[in-house]
Design an enzyme around this catalytic site. Structure first.
Site, PDB file in Angstrom:
ATOM      1  CD  GLN A  41       8.172 -10.328  61.961  1.00 18.86           C
ATOM      2  OE1 GLN A  41       8.427  -9.882  63.071  1.00 18.86           O
ATOM      3  NE2 GLN A  41       9.063 -10.999  61.247  1.00 18.86           N
ATOM      4  CD  GLU A  69       9.928  -6.051  70.130  1.00 19.46           C
ATOM      5  OE1 GLU A  69      10.792  -6.405  70.947  1.00 19.46           O
ATOM      6  OE2 GLU A  69       9.586  -4.864  69.978  1.00 19.46           O
TER       7      GLU A  69
END
Length: 725
Positions: free
Chosen positions: A621, A688
């Site tokens: 990620q 995120e």
């Protein structure tokens, strides 16, 4: 212990061998294919649609326009789940690339050919597509709360500041570009509807289909086993599944609808163009006294919310006087949506302004941020469950070698290239949505099956949730199977806002804990078992065994003697707590002043996501987020014809995303300390966070390299040359 290990994805083999079936791969008996015909104007009315030739084309089963498409009445306001508006319901054109007809044929090729035969006529009006600050307005409060937030007295805070910075930063319209376009397959069985859909929100889509067709929940099933990327573009309920279901009911056969690459630029959202006007004040010692941040973004004619918020400015730094104002401009562009890390644009502006403030103070940018660090959420006043941001700064600076940086812009060179070093804070909220449910079944063979109606957007949810279940149950990961992607499973949350880990992870942990408790109760009550009469509180579970001192018995033996499975379902809570994950980016860029060429040569990112559930997926990620930021910083921007309102870069040959040659080795590390406030084994939402911060760090590094500040993204070669001319 399974949590924390760098376990490879359990679905990895299926994906690399092609065994994973995505929605566009789905087949159904009698399946047909739909293709949408898109408007060529951005504003006006459809005056006529000639479908004669298309209807007569080989294999065509139906051509649907606003004149013969079934009328679908959707509620308005908060009860409405569909983002934007439902097309092919009236003659009004709201943006270029809006569907004006749907062609259904026996094969995809027949539908594509027939779509070219549909002739639409329009009465066009001049579109408004530019973001004009003079026409700004404030719509009704959206998901980010009231358009204006304030604490303290910004006017007096700026007046008392000994050092001030005032600047405007802009970011362009940006697209999602998932590898897999949105795809839907809809079929009816009497009054029951089944839709296979590439979506980040099975539950929301189920709700929208219920609304559209007046169905009960048990009569709508939504399935999404795999997702080839979403980045927010599949995070809301868009019109495609409703259109597919509507025409499928008309022709009485299943219908597959797959967006083309160009369609994805107009049909499932984008990040709005944004302008950020910031005024920042501080003392000579670098203590912030005031921040005034006005964010202006475009919204469509039908939009009711703004998808880019100012959370970093409100939450991150200790500052007594803060005001944020969110303004919007109506435009004749497609409806905007959430794009990975909606806070990234506000973060970019804030972190860029702080870099400018550091130069004005002659203060190292790391030290400036440390002096304004806070262990509380500055918006709510509540303490963070944990916050190791200062450790991220210090560890990142050490790994990068920040102490060797010459702070004077333009002072570092290597041959013809100017070298710049920059840094910034990465931060993003997670949670705050309705919670998730989960079901755990411990089978008679001593293995566990876990189910939740969530989605795996490519982040490793299949794997991480199996790890969480295995950790709590005390089983090896190989004995736990996690299933998702089906609305018949316990209701879950959208895979947005970095919410999957804190919501689904907490649900899996709760259900697994109850299942473990029940199995232990069976074991200590078993007259033939070795743990008979033992206090349940003294039994631990590990590697598939229930253990008390020197005695142990396997899950398999306990469940075999029990003779039937144990099933536990936990219902979703009304809301998951809001949390904040943070990090620090450090980067090196090299700029050729004659060519304007920029190369990102090094990136170091250190993050605090609470407990790291899987080192490999978390690192993936972070690498993906850093790569995303390189694109937003240097190449990505959708261009719109100001006269026609059309996106003129609707493909990957003109909308430039980074390739391998653009991305250096990315050094990632984690603080990896559990957050005691997290019910997901100490983990917070993280996905995120890595997509914030690095854009500002790159911009700050470019300034350090060339001595000129470029405040408009992307930072392209022409802007470098112009700044140095």
């Amino acid at each position: 212990m399974s949590v924390g290990k760098p376990i490879s994805r359990v679905d990895g083999i299926a994906k690399v061998t092609g065994a994973a079936r995505y929605v566009a791969d789905a087949e159904a008996s009698g399946m047909t294919h739909a293709v949408t015909v898109m408007s060529t104007i951005a504003r006006g009315r459809v005056t006529a649609v000639d479908t004669t030739r298309a209807s007569a084309a080989p294999g065509v089963l139906g051509v649907f326009t606003h004149r013969n498409m079934p009328r679908i009445a959707l509620p308005s306001g908060e009860a409405r789940y569909v983002k934007g508006f439902l097309p092919v319901q009236d003659d009004r054109i709201r943006h270029a690339g809006q569907p004006v007809a749907v062609v259904v044929a026996q094969t995809l090729e027949q539908a594509q050919h027939a779509a070219t035969l549909v002739a639409a006529s329009y009465r066009a009006e001049a579109p408004q597509v530019l973001l004009s600050l003079d026409e700004a307005y404030v719509p009704e409060p959206g998901p980010f709360g009231p358009p204006t937030y304030a604490r303290g007295d910004v006017t007096s805070g700026l007046a008392s500041a000994q050092v001030k910075v005032e600047a405007t930063y802009t970011t362009p319209l940006q697209e999602h570009n998932p590898m897999e376009p949105t795809a839907a397959v809809a079929g009816w069985d009497g009054g029951r509807l089944t839709v296979y859909l590439s979506t980040q929100s099975i539950t929301d889509v189920q709700n929208s289909l219920m609304e559209a067709f007046g169905l009960r929940r048990e009569n709508v099933r939504v399935i999404c086993p795999y997702l080839g990327g979403g980045f927010g573009g599949k995070g809301l309920s868009w019109p495609q599944p409703i259109l597919a279901a509507a025409v499928a009911r008309q022709i009485r056969r299943p219908v597959k609808l797959v967006l083309t690459r160009a369609d994805t630029y107009t049909s499932h959202g984008h990040r709005s163009e944004t302008h950020h006007a910031l005024r920042v004040g501080a003392t000579r010692e670098g203590r912030l006294t005031a921040i005034d941040h006005t964010l202006t973004q475009h919204v469509s004619r039908t939009d009711e919310s703004m998808c880019n918020g100012t959370e970093p400015t409100k939450i991150l730094y200790a500052c007594p006087n803060v005001r944020t104002t969110m303004r919007a401009v109506r435009s004749d562009l497609p409806t905007a949506g959430f794009v990975r890390s909606p806070e990234s644009v506000a973060n970019h502006a804030l972190e860029s302004a702080l870099d400018e403030l550091g130069y004005a103070l002659d203060l190292d940018p790391v030290e400036l941020r440390i002096r304004n660090w806070s262990d509380t959420n500055q918006e709510t006043g509540e303490r963070h469950g944990s916050s190791y941001l200062r450790e991220c700064y210090r560890q990142g600076a050490e790994r990068f070698g920040w102490s060797r940086r010459n702070p004077r812009p333009g002072s570092m060179r290597d041959g013809d290239e100017l070298i710049g070093w920059g840094m910034a804070t990465a931060a993003h909220v997670s949670g705050g949505l309705a919670g998730a449910g989960a079901a755990v079944t411990v089978t008679v063979d001593g293995t566990a099956r876990i189910r939740s109606g969530t989605q795996d957007v490519g982040t490793g949810t299949y794997t991480v949730m199996a790890q969480v279940g295995a950790e709590v149950l005390g089983m090896p990961v190989r004995s736990v199977r996690f299933s998702l992607g089906d609305s018949v499973f316990p209701r879950s949350v959208p895979a947005v806002a970095s919410t999957t880990v804190p919501s689904v992870g907490a649900a899996v942990a709760r259900a697994a804990a109850e299942a473990r408790k029940r199995v232990i109760a069976i074991a200590v009550a078993d007259r033939r078992g070795p743990l008979r009469g033992v206090s349940p509180d003294e039994v631990r579970t590990e590697d598939g065994y229930l253990i008390h001192r020197s005695k142990r018995v396997g899950y398999r033996e306990v469940m075999r003697r029990h003779g039937r499975p144990i099933e536990v379902t936990v219902e979703p809570p009304e809301q998951t707590p809001m949390s904040y994950s943070v990090g620090a980016y450090f980067t090196e860029v090299r700029v050729h002043p004659g060519l304007g060429r920029i190369r990102v040569r090094r990136v170091v990112g250190v993050f605090d996501p609470g407990r790291v559930l899987n080192q490999k997926t978390a690192r993936g990620q972070a690498i993906g987020g850093a790569t995303w930021c390189i694109g937003l910083s240097l190449t990505e921007h959708a261009l719109v014809d100001p006269h026609l309102g059309r996106i003129v870069t609707p493909n990957l040959s003109t909308y430039l995303i980074p390739v391998n040659a653009d991305v250096p080795d990315i050094d990632v590390d984690f603080i990896d300390r559990p957050d005691p406030s997290s019910d997901a084994l100490g983990a917070r939402g993280f996905g995120e966070v890595p997509s914030t911060g690095l854009t500002a760090a790159i911009g700050n590094a470019v300034h350090h390299a060339i001595g000129k500040r470029i405040r408009d993204l992307p930072i392209t070669q022409d802007k470098i040359i112009q700044a140095l001319s």
